[in-house]
Structures are given as structure tokens and as C-alpha cells.
Design an enzyme around this catalytic site. Structure first.
Site, mmCIF file in Angstrom:
data_model
loop_
_atom_site.group_PDB
_atom_site.id
_atom_site.type_symbol
_atom_site.label_atom_id
_atom_site.label_comp_id
_atom_site.label_asym_id
_atom_site.label_seq_id
_atom_site.Cartn_x
_atom_site.Cartn_y
_atom_site.Cartn_z
ATOM 1 N N GLU A 247 0.757 -1.158 0.007
ATOM 2 C CA GLU A 247 -0.160 -0.122 -0.142
ATOM 3 C C GLU A 247 0.927 1.203 -0.156
ATOM 4 O O GLU A 247 2.003 1.531 0.530
ATOM 5 C CB GLU A 247 -0.840 -0.068 1.212
ATOM 6 C CG GLU A 247 -1.908 -1.226 1.110
ATOM 7 C CD GLU A 247 -3.120 -0.931 2.057
ATOM 8 O OE1 GLU A 247 -4.133 -1.344 1.805
ATOM 9 O OE2 GLU A 247 -2.629 -0.749 3.246
ATOM 10 N N CYS B 20 3.323 8.589 1.089
ATOM 11 C CA CYS B 20 3.729 7.680 2.141
ATOM 12 C C CYS B 20 3.917 6.157 1.384
ATOM 13 O O CYS B 20 3.280 5.823 1.019
ATOM 14 C CB CYS B 20 2.587 7.385 3.413
ATOM 15 S SG CYS B 20 3.168 6.387 4.587
ATOM 16 N N CYS C 90 5.948 -6.688 7.785
ATOM 17 C CA CYS C 90 7.193 -6.301 8.460
ATOM 18 C C CYS C 90 7.402 -7.233 9.692
ATOM 19 O O CYS C 90 6.465 -7.913 10.195
ATOM 20 C CB CYS C 90 6.665 -4.929 9.224
ATOM 21 S SG CYS C 90 8.181 -4.065 10.407
ATOM 22 N N CYS D 272 5.186 -4.719 16.046
ATOM 23 C CA CYS D 272 4.692 -3.845 17.152
ATOM 24 C C CYS D 272 3.083 -3.960 17.362
ATOM 25 O O CYS D 272 2.358 -4.109 16.189
ATOM 26 C CB CYS D 272 4.940 -2.301 16.741
ATOM 27 S SG CYS D 272 6.542 -1.950 16.281
ATOM 28 N N CYS E 182 0.196 -2.262 15.422
ATOM 29 C CA CYS E 182 0.314 -1.838 14.145
ATOM 30 C C CYS E 182 -0.338 -2.976 13.151
ATOM 31 O O CYS E 182 0.220 -4.216 13.080
ATOM 32 C CB CYS E 182 1.947 -1.595 13.589
ATOM 33 S SG CYS E 182 2.162 -1.664 11.999
ATOM 34 N N GLY F 3 6.231 -1.960 6.692
ATOM 35 C CA GLY F 3 7.685 -2.198 6.508
ATOM 36 C C GLY F 3 8.577 -1.276 7.297
ATOM 37 O O GLY F 3 8.209 -0.161 7.842
ATOM 38 N N GLU F 4 9.825 -1.985 7.921
ATOM 39 C CA GLU F 4 10.919 -1.289 8.712
ATOM 40 C C GLU F 4 11.810 -0.881 7.904
ATOM 41 O O GLU F 4 12.863 -1.761 7.244
ATOM 42 C CB GLU F 4 11.367 -2.081 9.928
ATOM 43 C CG GLU F 4 12.245 -1.544 10.448
ATOM 44 C CD GLU F 4 12.587 -0.173 10.766
ATOM 45 O OE1 GLU F 4 11.547 0.414 11.559
ATOM 46 O OE2 GLU F 4 13.604 0.613 10.559
ATOM 47 N N SER G 157 11.206 6.849 8.856
ATOM 48 C CA SER G 157 10.741 6.447 10.384
ATOM 49 C C SER G 157 11.365 5.229 10.669
ATOM 50 O O SER G 157 11.083 4.112 10.047
ATOM 51 C CB SER G 157 9.219 6.564 10.369
ATOM 52 O OG SER G 157 8.850 6.167 11.720
ATOM 53 N N SER H 91 10.596 5.688 16.344
ATOM 54 C CA SER H 91 9.344 5.488 17.169
ATOM 55 C C SER H 91 9.655 5.197 18.457
ATOM 56 O O SER H 91 10.227 4.066 18.489
ATOM 57 C CB SER H 91 8.681 4.588 16.274
ATOM 58 O OG SER H 91 7.956 4.860 15.020
ATOM 59 N N LEU H 92 9.078 6.087 19.314
ATOM 60 C CA LEU H 92 9.592 5.593 20.881
ATOM 61 C C LEU H 92 8.622 5.117 21.653
ATOM 62 O O LEU H 92 8.616 4.018 22.196
ATOM 63 C CB LEU H 92 9.984 7.221 21.349
ATOM 64 C CG LEU H 92 11.001 7.437 22.422
ATOM 65 C CD1 LEU H 92 12.153 6.361 22.245
ATOM 66 C CD2 LEU H 92 11.253 8.501 22.791
ATOM 67 N N HIS H 93 7.504 5.786 21.732
ATOM 68 C CA HIS H 93 6.047 5.288 22.166
ATOM 69 C C HIS H 93 6.085 4.997 23.845
ATOM 70 O O HIS H 93 4.987 4.955 24.472
ATOM 71 C CB HIS H 93 5.682 3.916 21.610
ATOM 72 C CG HIS H 93 5.480 3.885 20.118
ATOM 73 N ND1 HIS H 93 4.852 4.916 19.521
ATOM 74 C CD2 HIS H 93 6.312 2.988 19.280
ATOM 75 C CE1 HIS H 93 5.313 4.552 18.135
ATOM 76 N NE2 HIS H 93 5.775 3.366 18.247
ATOM 77 N N ASN I 38 -4.482 4.755 15.944
ATOM 78 C CA ASN I 38 -5.311 4.591 14.859
ATOM 79 C C ASN I 38 -6.064 2.973 15.021
ATOM 80 O O ASN I 38 -5.189 2.179 15.296
ATOM 81 C CB ASN I 38 -4.610 4.717 13.585
ATOM 82 C CG ASN I 38 -4.507 6.073 13.278
ATOM 83 O OD1 ASN I 38 -5.360 6.906 13.540
ATOM 84 N ND2 ASN I 38 -3.320 6.405 12.617
ATOM 85 N N CYS J 130 -1.628 6.068 10.059
ATOM 86 C CA CYS J 130 -0.145 5.401 10.547
ATOM 87 C C CYS J 130 -0.603 4.173 11.167
ATOM 88 O O CYS J 130 -1.430 3.952 11.948
ATOM 89 C CB CYS J 130 0.441 6.341 11.710
ATOM 90 S SG CYS J 130 1.199 7.689 11.087
HETATM 91 N N1 SAH Z 1 8.316 0.618 10.450
HETATM 92 C C1 SAH Z 1 8.623 2.172 10.764
HETATM 93 C C2 SAH Z 1 7.709 2.922 9.836
HETATM 94 C C3 SAH Z 1 6.347 2.585 9.621
HETATM 95 S S1 SAH Z 1 5.097 2.885 10.873
HETATM 96 C C4 SAH Z 1 8.219 2.677 12.246
HETATM 97 O O1 SAH Z 1 7.800 1.682 13.006
HETATM 98 O O2 SAH Z 1 8.629 3.609 12.652
HETATM 99 C C5 SAH Z 1 4.974 4.625 10.898
HETATM 100 C C6 SAH Z 1 4.407 5.214 12.254
HETATM 101 O O3 SAH Z 1 3.112 4.622 12.462
HETATM 102 C C7 SAH Z 1 5.410 4.844 13.415
HETATM 103 O O4 SAH Z 1 5.647 5.721 14.308
HETATM 104 C C8 SAH Z 1 4.593 3.723 14.231
HETATM 105 O O5 SAH Z 1 4.732 3.342 15.440
HETATM 106 C C9 SAH Z 1 3.140 4.329 13.976
HETATM 107 N N2 SAH Z 1 2.170 3.434 14.201
HETATM 108 C C10 SAH Z 1 2.235 2.194 13.922
HETATM 109 N N3 SAH Z 1 0.758 1.580 14.181
HETATM 110 C C11 SAH Z 1 0.062 2.832 14.436
HETATM 111 C C12 SAH Z 1 -1.198 2.820 14.977
HETATM 112 N N4 SAH Z 1 -2.189 1.801 15.096
HETATM 113 N N5 SAH Z 1 -1.734 4.027 15.265
HETATM 114 C C13 SAH Z 1 -0.998 5.065 15.188
HETATM 115 N N6 SAH Z 1 0.408 5.029 14.971
HETATM 116 C C14 SAH Z 1 0.922 3.953 14.631
HETATM 117 FE FE1 SF4 Z 2 6.904 -2.398 11.664
HETATM 118 FE FE2 SF4 Z 2 6.954 -0.032 11.999
HETATM 119 FE FE3 SF4 Z 2 4.575 -1.612 12.117
HETATM 120 FE FE4 SF4 Z 2 6.385 -1.634 13.919
HETATM 121 S S1 SF4 Z 2 5.286 0.166 13.623
HETATM 122 S S2 SF4 Z 2 5.308 -3.415 13.141
HETATM 123 S S3 SF4 Z 2 8.224 -1.512 13.037
HETATM 124 S S4 SF4 Z 2 5.685 -1.064 10.253
#
Ligand code: SAH
Ligand code: SF4
Length: 364
Positions: A95, A108, A115, A119, A122, A178-179, A210, A233-235, A309, A353
Site C-alpha cells: 500500500e 507515504c 514487517c 509492534c 500496528c 515495513g521497517e 521513520s 518511533s519511541l512510544h 489509529n 499510520c
Molecule cells: N516501521 C517504521 C515506519 C512505519 S510505521 C516505524 O515503525 O517507525 C509509521 C509510524 O506509525 C510509526 O511511528 C509507528 O509506530 C506508527 N504506528 C504504527 N501503528 C500505529 C497505530 N495503530 N496508530 C498510530 N500510529 C501507529
Molecule cells: Fe513494523 Fe513500524 Fe509497524 Fe512496528 S510500527 S510493526 S516497525 S511497520
């Protein structure tokens, strides 16, 4: 078995020049070919009539233009976000999202099919890892969006803030599926192609990568002085809380990640964006705001807050906007730390995201 055809989108302009020399053709023609690929954005090898016949014959016999067919296109109800489900050569799907708001036109793009990082919140992580994308498959996504914009076939609302139908692609975020630092070499070649000043010309200030926090990749970006914006991506601001959300934190613990970020900022002089998905009751309290403030103290940093999201596999609830504002205020007042709250756009078509995942195409 015959060798797979060369994908023209896989090659930097220099690599294309070398290829012409290898074919014993005059490398001067690279300029015209490149123009077809990245300025005129042609969608087929037949649409390059001005190339010399010998070069056209070589291209036809030995190369392909890795245009990615659209399996499904959806537009958000406000018309600002378009999502494309694109088909790869091996029938895998990815996508890509086009966002047009606040005067910015951004693609994007994905870097992998699925991936491996898992996480919990995600959708891409929930589908697991299938394979890396090639440079050409990453570049083709940007070209796809640029071509859609050029055709101006999209029906944006005339009231779009700062928007006008003919706007061209301005920014790329590697925030799709993906990462990107797990697929380092392909992503860097793709960026070199996207940056080329004679092509899409998406320079350092226009590309944001990212990462979930792949420490060796961050250090390599610094060492190679790669011209891009880095988002991490810290969280969470403690190892235990982070590892519960981001399994990759077990491999690259928070202290090692922060040391790598420090090295990155010191080496490159660049500020890092730290992303924080805000989940109600999990990581959105005043104490959490202070913990991120402490963690980033002394670093050149900006925090991007992303209210969660929805995804099918995770039961969390997004932080309400008042709580997000309170979080922001603490960062600003107590730590002098700039932050933004990401606007919730494209959620109705699962283009936000972390919502990108390939499900069987369903009718909109
Ligand atoms: N793999 C990379 C880039 C893709 S994700 C990464 O993890 O950084 C892009 C961003 O979306 C990241 O900051 C990720 O943590 C965030 N993200 C993933 N799932 C999400 C969700 N359900 N709601 C909001 N942000 C999310
Ligand atoms: Fe992969 Fe980024 Fe999603 Fe984590 S947030 S699973 S690293 S795409």
C-alpha cells in the site's frame, strides 16, 4: 532460465549511464531516458520515441519498466487522502498513500511486504514479514503518486487548504508498510534515485525515514551522513513499557537506542523526530509526558504525537484530544520540547499510520 529483466526504476542515473556504456551505446542518452522516467513519468517503454533505435531495442529486449498496477484505489471522504493497493511482479501487494493537506503533497511509501518487527498496535506488524522491496519497487510507488498528481485525475475539494489540482509531489515519508532500516541498502538506493535533481528532485528536506529503532541502521545513517530527516518511533520512555509495545526493543534496548540517537544528532547536526503513538491509559499520562521530557533532555528533538489509529488486532483506545494537548503542554512548558499532534486523516479508508495491511481487496 533467462536472467530476470532489469527494472529501470532500480538504477540510479549513474548506474544507468554505466549500463549504456556496457551496451556500447553513447551515455549521453541517459539524460533523455531519465527525463522520460522521472519528469514525463511515462508508463511504458513504448512511450520513449525520441531515444535512438539501438537503445530502444536494448531496453525492449533486456529491461522492464516496473510500473506497479493498481489493484484498488480508495479516497477518504474528505478527498485529501488516497490509498493505492499496488501489485508487485510476484503478485504480492503493498500500500502507498497520497496525502494532500495543509499545503503539503506527500507520498507515504512502503519498504517491505509486511514487517518483521511485530509492534502490537500496528496492522502491518500484525500481518508478519513476507519480503523486502527492491529499490525499484520503492521508487515506483513515488512515481505512481507523482503520475497520479500529474494526470490531475484526482478529485480534490477546491477548498483544500493551499491545495490546487496540479500540485506536484513534494515530500516522501518512509512510513508505509515495513521497517526501512531492516531493508537498508534498497531504501538508500531508492532515496538516491528520488533525490536526483534532474528527476523527482526530492532533496534532503523532503524525505523522512521513520524507524522502529534499528540501532545499527541509525549509526550507519550517521556515519554515511545520509541526507534525510530521521524519525524514531519511541512510544514509551522505559525499557519495560517500550518492550511491551515494540518487541524489537528487546533486541535494541532503549539505552542503546538513545545512545545511537545522540550519536546521530551529534554527527549530522540534525534534529530527530520522536514518534509517540498515544494510547489511552497506556502511555498518555502526565507522568509519561514527564518521562519522555526527561529522556530527551539535552537532545535536539521534536515529538510527534500520533493518537492511536484503530487496527483489528489491538484493543487499545486513542488518547482524547484534551489529554494530547495536556501532554504537549507539559513537554513545552516543563522541557521546552516542541511537539505536534498528528491530524487524524484517512482513517475512514485505513490509510492512517499503522493501518496499512494487505487484506483481500474489498469493494469500497
Ligand atoms: N516501521 C517504521 C515506519 C512505519 S510505521 C516505524 O515503525 O517507525 C509509521 C509510524 O506509525 C510509526 O511511528 C509507528 O509506530 C506508527 N504506528 C504504527 N501503528 C500505529 C497505530 N495503530 N496508530 C498510530 N500510529 C501507529
Ligand atoms: Fe513494523 Fe513500524 Fe509497524 Fe512496528 S510500527 S510493526 S516497525 S511497520
Amino acid at each position: 532460465m533467462s536472467a530476470p529483466r532489469l527494472n529501470l526504476y532500480d538504477l540510479t542515473r549513474e548506474q544507468l549511464r554505466v549500463q549504456l556504456v556496457r551496451w556500447e551505446l553513447n551515455p549521453v542518452h541517459v539524460a533523455r531516458l531519465w527525463n522520460y522516467l522521472y519528469i514525463e513519468l511515462v508508463a511504458s517503454l513504448d512511450a520513449m520515441p525520441e531515444l535512438p533505435p539501438k537503445l530502444r531495442a536494448r531496453l525492449a529486449a533486456e529491461t522492464q519498466l516496473g510500473v506497479l498496477p493498481t489493484a484498488l484505489e480508495t479516497a477518504s471522504s474528505d478527498g485529501f487522502t488516497h490509498k493505492y493497493l499496488l501489485t508487485l511482479n510476484d503478485a504480492e501487494k503493498i500500500e502507498t498513500v497520497l496525502m494532500r493537506y495543509t499545503g503539503r503533497v506527500t507520498a507515504c511509501v512502503s519498504s517491505q511486504v509486511g514487517c518483521a518487527m511485530g509492534c502490537v498496535f500496528c496492522a502491518t506488524g500484525q500481518m508478519g514479514y513476507t519480503r523486502h522491496l527492491t529499490p525499484g519497487e520503492i521508487v515506483a510507488q513515488a512515481v505512481h503518486v507523482a503520475r497520479a498528481l500529474k494526470r490531475s485525475a484526482l478529485s480534490f475539494q477546491p477548498s483544500a487548504p493551499g491545495g490546487h489540482p496540479a500540485a506536484r509531489l513534494r515530500n516522501i515519508v518512509l512510513m508505509g508498510m515495513g521497517e526501512p532500516l531492516h531493508n537498508y541498502d534498497a531504501v538508500m538506493t531508492a532515496i538516491d534515485i528520488l533525490r536526483d535533481p534532474n528527476g523527482l528532485a526530492l532533496g534532503a528536506e523532503r524525505i523522512t525515514l521513520s524507524t522502529v529503532g534499528v540501532v545499527p541502521g541509525i549509526l550507519r545513517l550517521a556515519q554515511e551522513m545520509r541526507p534525510l530527516h530521521l524519525a524514531v518511533s519511541l512510544h514509551a520512555a522505559t525499557q519495560a513499557e517500550r518492550a511491551a509495545l515494540v518487541p524489537a526493543a528487546k533486541k535494541w534496548p532503549l539505552d542503546e537506542l538513545m545512545a545511537a540517537c545522540r550519536t546521530y544528532s551529534e554527527t549530522t547536526g540534525r534534529r530527530i523526530f520522536y514518534e509517540w503513538t498515544l494510547i489511552e491509559g497506556k502511555n498518555d499520562s502526565e507522568a509519561h509526558a514527564r518521562s519522555v521530557g526527561e529522556l530527551l533532555r539535552g537532545l535536539s528533538a521534536q515529538v510527534n504525537l500520533i493518537p492511536l489509529n484503530p487496527t483489528e488486532g489491538y484493543a487499545g483506545v486513542p488518547t482524547r484530544s484534551e489529554a494530547a494537548k495536556r501532554f504537549q503542554k507539559i513537554l513545552a512548558d516543563e522541557f521546552d520540547l516542541p511537539s505536534t499532534v498528528r491530524q487524524r486523516r484517512g482513517i475512514d479508508i485505513a490509510a492512517g499510520c499503522g493501518q496499512l495491511a494487505v487484506v483481500e481487496a474489498r469493494a469500497g
